[in-house]
Design a protein around this motif. Structure first.
Motif, short mmCIF file in Angstrom:
data_model
loop_
_atom_site.label_atom_id
_atom_site.label_comp_id
_atom_site.label_asym_id
_atom_site.label_seq_id
_atom_site.Cartn_x
_atom_site.Cartn_y
_atom_site.Cartn_z
N ASN B 36 0.85 -1.20 0.00
CA ASN B 36 0.00 0.00 0.00
C ASN B 36 0.89 1.24 0.00
N GLU B 37 0.26 2.41 0.24
CA GLU B 37 1.02 3.67 0.15
C GLU B 37 2.19 3.69 1.12
N ASP B 38 2.05 2.97 2.26
CA ASP B 38 3.15 2.99 3.22
C ASP B 38 4.37 2.24 2.71
N ASP B 39 4.13 1.25 1.87
CA ASP B 39 5.23 0.45 1.35
C ASP B 39 4.90 0.04 -0.09
N PRO B 40 4.93 1.03 -1.00
CA PRO B 40 4.44 0.79 -2.35
C PRO B 40 5.29 -0.16 -3.17
N ASP B 41 6.51 -0.44 -2.72
CA ASP B 41 7.40 -1.31 -3.50
C ASP B 41 7.63 -2.64 -2.81
N PHE B 42 6.72 -2.99 -1.94
CA PHE B 42 6.89 -4.19 -1.12
C PHE B 42 7.14 -5.44 -1.96
N ILE B 43 6.30 -5.67 -2.94
CA ILE B 43 6.42 -6.88 -3.76
C ILE B 43 7.76 -6.92 -4.50
N GLU B 44 8.08 -5.82 -5.17
CA GLU B 44 9.35 -5.78 -5.90
C GLU B 44 10.51 -6.07 -4.95
N ASN B 45 10.42 -5.46 -3.76
CA ASN B 45 11.51 -5.61 -2.81
C ASN B 45 11.68 -7.06 -2.35
N VAL B 46 10.58 -7.70 -2.01
CA VAL B 46 10.73 -9.09 -1.55
C VAL B 46 11.16 -10.01 -2.69
N PHE B 47 10.64 -9.75 -3.88
CA PHE B 47 11.07 -10.56 -5.02
C PHE B 47 12.56 -10.37 -5.29
N THR B 48 12.99 -9.12 -5.23
CA THR B 48 14.41 -8.82 -5.46
C THR B 48 15.27 -9.49 -4.40
N LEU B 49 14.83 -9.40 -3.16
CA LEU B 49 15.56 -10.05 -2.08
C LEU B 49 15.67 -11.55 -2.34
N PHE B 50 14.59 -12.12 -2.82
CA PHE B 50 14.61 -13.55 -3.09
C PHE B 50 15.60 -13.88 -4.21
N LEU B 51 15.59 -13.06 -5.21
CA LEU B 51 16.52 -13.28 -6.32
C LEU B 51 17.95 -13.31 -5.80
N ARG B 52 18.23 -12.39 -4.92
CA ARG B 52 19.57 -12.30 -4.38
C ARG B 52 19.89 -13.47 -3.45
N ASP B 53 19.01 -13.67 -2.49
CA ASP B 53 19.28 -14.68 -1.46
C ASP B 53 19.24 -16.10 -2.00
N SER B 54 18.29 -16.39 -2.87
CA SER B 54 18.16 -17.76 -3.37
C SER B 54 19.43 -18.18 -4.11
N THR B 55 20.00 -17.26 -4.85
CA THR B 55 21.24 -17.57 -5.56
C THR B 55 22.35 -17.89 -4.56
N ARG B 56 22.42 -17.10 -3.52
CA ARG B 56 23.45 -17.34 -2.50
C ARG B 56 23.26 -18.69 -1.82
N TYR B 57 22.01 -18.99 -1.51
CA TYR B 57 21.74 -20.24 -0.82
C TYR B 57 22.15 -21.43 -1.68
N ILE B 58 21.78 -21.38 -2.95
CA ILE B 58 22.09 -22.50 -3.84
C ILE B 58 23.60 -22.63 -4.02
N ASP B 59 24.26 -21.52 -4.17
CA ASP B 59 25.73 -21.57 -4.27
C ASP B 59 26.34 -22.19 -3.02
N SER B 60 25.81 -21.81 -1.87
CA SER B 60 26.34 -22.35 -0.61
C SER B 60 26.10 -23.84 -0.51
N ILE B 61 24.93 -24.28 -0.96
CA ILE B 61 24.63 -25.71 -0.91
C ILE B 61 25.62 -26.46 -1.78
N GLU B 62 25.86 -25.91 -2.94
CA GLU B 62 26.79 -26.57 -3.85
C GLU B 62 28.20 -26.65 -3.27
N LYS B 63 28.64 -25.52 -2.72
CA LYS B 63 29.98 -25.49 -2.13
C LYS B 63 30.09 -26.47 -0.97
N ALA B 64 29.06 -26.50 -0.16
CA ALA B 64 29.08 -27.38 1.00
C ALA B 64 29.19 -28.83 0.58
#
Lengths: 230, 146
Positions: B36-64
């Motif tokens: 809503n007006e208080d957080d108009p970019d909420f969806i983009e932000n969480v999706f972007t965060l996921f894009l970033r974090d998911s890549t890191r997680y998968i890389d970490s799994i592979e390295k481990a």
């Protein structure tokens, strides 16, 4: 953001989750419900925020908790909502520390987890958690928070009045109350059909699902689609 | 909101993400109600965060997995986090893949686990590609309306 009915802005929730996405989500949910929110990423940061320093500080064995009952608590927190699985201090550890603290034990604590582990749920409720939410948390779940926060508000206001009349030392005793509160539940909580492991613990505080309120959600959780729970 | 060509494209893409099972309709609709007006970019932000974090997680799994001995605690933690965040944003396919993966490793089935990891990586790459486009379109649509 329109505030419907009574304003919740006087309620302050401390959210604890090491996942930034979940932190954003819970923050958004709480703000949508018109609560003030502080979100931190660890149990130790939560304790710091609450003004309680960890007692197992080996470097200074003479250190005492920096908060006493009538001390100015850094910020008034009306509820703590924490993830269960966090590195270092888990949500359960945090719950224990809060309940062991004379100054903090009356703050209601809610645990969140993405895993449906009955033993875990029971453990948390027995340790004094008011609710156990399965993730992803929903707005409807947050509606269950208000009664817990109201209890502490009313108590604090009563105490505030009493302080003007009585001696301060008496207050800490009066703040004590048994950890398990009768739950103002308007409806029973039946078990989800597909999870025979989910047995009802002795108290009915555990949230399993909102029967009658969100049938879609119930279907989503237990009938396939996204497998959010293992 | 006005149904501009951009918005229409957005709507079509959104629906196709649901139809392909990449995003869970219910969870995404739910997230959209929180914006809503208080957080108009909420969806983009969480999706972007996921894009970033998911890549890191998968890389970490592979390295481990590649370390010797295998770093199971790290793997478990990364899988747990990926499972959680994918559920939070409604990334159903990824969520499903990670649950499979997790079970296989827990059962000690390294062969299947490794195969599943490759499958997860492929799914993830596909998802990322599409989500990046979707987030871009979201931003574009908003900007064009200001």
């Amino acid at each position: 953001m329109a505030i419907t009915g009574e304003s919740h802005s006087q309620f302050h929730v401390l959210a604890v989750d090491d996942s930034i996405i979940d932190r954003k989500l819970i923050e958004r949910l709480l703000k949508t419900s018109s609560y003030q929110v502080t979100a931190v990423d660890s149990g130790s940061k939560a304790l710091k925020f609450l003004g309680l320093h960890e007692e197992d500080d080996h470097s200074n064995p003479d250190r005492v908790p920096s908060v006493s009952p009538n001390d100015h608590q850094e910020v008034e927190v009306n509820l703590i909502i924490t993830d269960y699985c966090m590195p270092g201090m888990t949500g359960y550890d945090l719950l224990k520390k809060v309940k062991e603290s004379s100054s903090l034990r009356n703050i209601p604590v809610v645990i969140m987890s993405s895993e449906n582990v009955p033993a875990r749920i029971t453990r948390c409720l027995e340790e004094g958690a008011e609710e156990f939410f399965l993730k992803p948390v929903r707005l409807a779940d947050l509606k269950r928070l208000k009664p817990h926060m109201m209890k502490t508000k009313i108590k604090n206001e009563k105490l505030g009045d009493q302080e003007k009349l009585e001696k301060p030392e008496i207050q800490s005793e009066q703040q004590q109350q048994p950890p398990s509160q009768p739950q103002p539940e308007p409806q029973p909580q039946p078990q989800p059909q597909q999870s025979p492991l989910l047995q009802q613990p002795n108290n009915n505080k555990r949230k399993t699902m909102e029967e009658g309120l969100s049938p879609d959600r119930t279907r989503r959780r237990y009938n396939g689609g996204i497998t959010t729970m293992v | 909101m006005a149904s501009t060509p951009l918005r229409q494209q957005l709507s079509i893409m959104r629906q196709s993400l649901f139809d392909e099972g990449l995003l869970d309709h219910e969870q995404v609709s739910y997230l959209e109600t929180l914006e809503n007006e208080d957080d108009p970019d909420f969806i983009e932000n969480v999706f972007t965060l996921f894009l970033r974090d998911s890549t890191r997680y998968i890389d970490s799994i592979e390295k481990a997995l590649e370390t010797s001995p295998v770093d199971y605690p790290i793997m478990e933690r990364m899988m747990y986090r990926l499972k959680g965040s994918s559920a939070s944003i409604g990334a159903s396919k990824i969520n499903g893949e990670i649950s499979t993966l997790r079970k296989q490793f827990r059962d000690g089935d390294m062969e299947s686990g490794k195969a599943s990891l490759q499958k997860l990586k492929a799914e993830h790459a596909n998802f990322k590609e599409k989500l990046v486009v979707y987030v871009g379109m979201l931003k574009q649509a908003k900007l064009s309306e200001y």
